[in-house]
Design a protein around this motif. Structure first.
Motif, PDB file in Angstrom:
ATOM      1  N   PHE A   1      -7.425   1.711  -3.028  1.00 21.74           N
ATOM      2  CA  PHE A   1      -6.065   2.225  -2.883  1.00 21.74           C
ATOM      3  C   PHE A   1      -5.852   2.766  -1.475  1.00 21.74           C
TER       4      PHE A   1
ATOM      5  N   ILE B   1      -4.621  -1.561  -8.832  1.00 17.04           N
ATOM      6  CA  ILE B   1      -5.652  -1.073  -7.922  1.00 17.04           C
ATOM      7  C   ILE B   1      -6.368   0.014  -8.703  1.00 17.04           C
TER       8      ILE B   1
ATOM      9  N   HIS C   1      -0.225   0.485  -8.513  1.00 19.09           N
ATOM     10  CA  HIS C   1       0.242  -0.900  -8.638  1.00 19.09           C
ATOM     11  C   HIS C   1       0.652  -1.431  -7.270  1.00 19.09           C
ATOM     12  N   LYS C   2       0.365  -2.697  -7.038  1.00 20.97           N
ATOM     13  CA  LYS C   2       0.759  -3.347  -5.791  1.00 20.97           C
ATOM     14  C   LYS C   2       2.228  -3.742  -5.809  1.00 20.97           C
ATOM     15  N   GLU C   3       2.733  -4.152  -6.961  1.00 21.61           N
ATOM     16  CA  GLU C   3       4.104  -4.668  -7.066  1.00 21.61           C
ATOM     17  C   GLU C   3       4.964  -3.931  -8.091  1.00 21.61           C
TER      18      GLU C   3
ATOM     19  N   ASP D   1      -2.341  -6.961 -10.302  1.00 20.25           N
ATOM     20  CA  ASP D   1      -1.405  -5.987  -9.738  1.00 20.25           C
ATOM     21  C   ASP D   1      -1.997  -4.577  -9.684  1.00 20.25           C
TER      22      ASP D   1
ATOM     23  N   MET E   1       1.222  -1.706   3.802  1.00 20.87           N
ATOM     24  CA  MET E   1       2.049  -1.029   2.795  1.00 20.87           C
ATOM     25  C   MET E   1       2.766   0.134   3.463  1.00 20.87           C
TER      26      MET E   1
ATOM     27  N   THR F   1       5.950   1.407  -6.329  1.00 19.51           N
ATOM     28  CA  THR F   1       4.697   0.720  -6.032  1.00 19.51           C
ATOM     29  C   THR F   1       3.904   1.513  -5.002  1.00 19.51           C
ATOM     30  N   GLY F   2       2.591   1.300  -5.014  1.00 18.71           N
ATOM     31  CA  GLY F   2       1.741   1.899  -4.001  1.00 18.71           C
ATOM     32  C   GLY F   2       1.509   3.388  -4.148  1.00 18.71           C
TER      33      GLY F   2
ATOM     34  N   PHE G   1      -5.360   0.000   0.804  1.00 21.07           N
ATOM     35  CA  PHE G   1      -4.081  -0.650   0.547  1.00 21.07           C
ATOM     36  C   PHE G   1      -2.930   0.075   1.241  1.00 21.07           C
TER      37      PHE G   1
END
Length: 137
Positions: free
Chosen positions: A131, A125, A56-58, A123, A1, A96-97, A134
């Protein structure tokens, strides 16, 4: 990421039309970098409670204080930044992230969220340690 610099996350102006009868703000497709797929809002949140506590991932999300105020703590895994939302013509675009926590809700506060995706549990975390992994922190 990819690491997101928190200084790149700031309030966006929502167009406001002032009129003696009251103000009107409009969110059209040019304001957000995505099509809105889900709309939800938080209300009646006790002053000492917090919401969020996830990333959120996306999905990206745009938060607006329609009424009252609250704080949003943003965390990229390396640093944090607190943004106060208290104007219905300002919004916070969270990419995101980014871990977020909402707190210090005033009485009558309403938080509107415009999301780039429909609800998808995969989606989210929800554990801070996940996190950190990620984002590579």
């Amino acid at each position: 990421m990819k690491y997101t610099d928190l200084n790149s996350i700031d309030l966006l102006d929502i167009p406001k039309i002032s009129d003696p009868r009251g103000n009107l703000s409009v969110i059209e497709k040019e304001l957000l970098p995505y099509a809105i797929k889900r709309v939800y809002y938080l209300y009646d949140v006790p002053t000492d409670a917090f919401r969020g506590g996830h990333a959120h991932k996306e999905q990206s999300e745009f938060l607006i204080a329609l009424s009252g105020s609250f704080n949003v703590v943003l965390d990229n895994g390396k640093e944090t930044k607190t943004v106060t939302l208290n104007k219905p013509y300002k919004g916070l675009l969270i990419p995101t992230g980014i871990w977020r926590e909402l707190s210090d809700f005033s009485s009558g506060a309403i938080c509107l969220v415009l999301s780039s995706g429909e609800f998808l549990e995969e989606d989210y975390i929800r554990q801070y340690s996940d996190f950190k992994s990620f984002v590579g922190a």
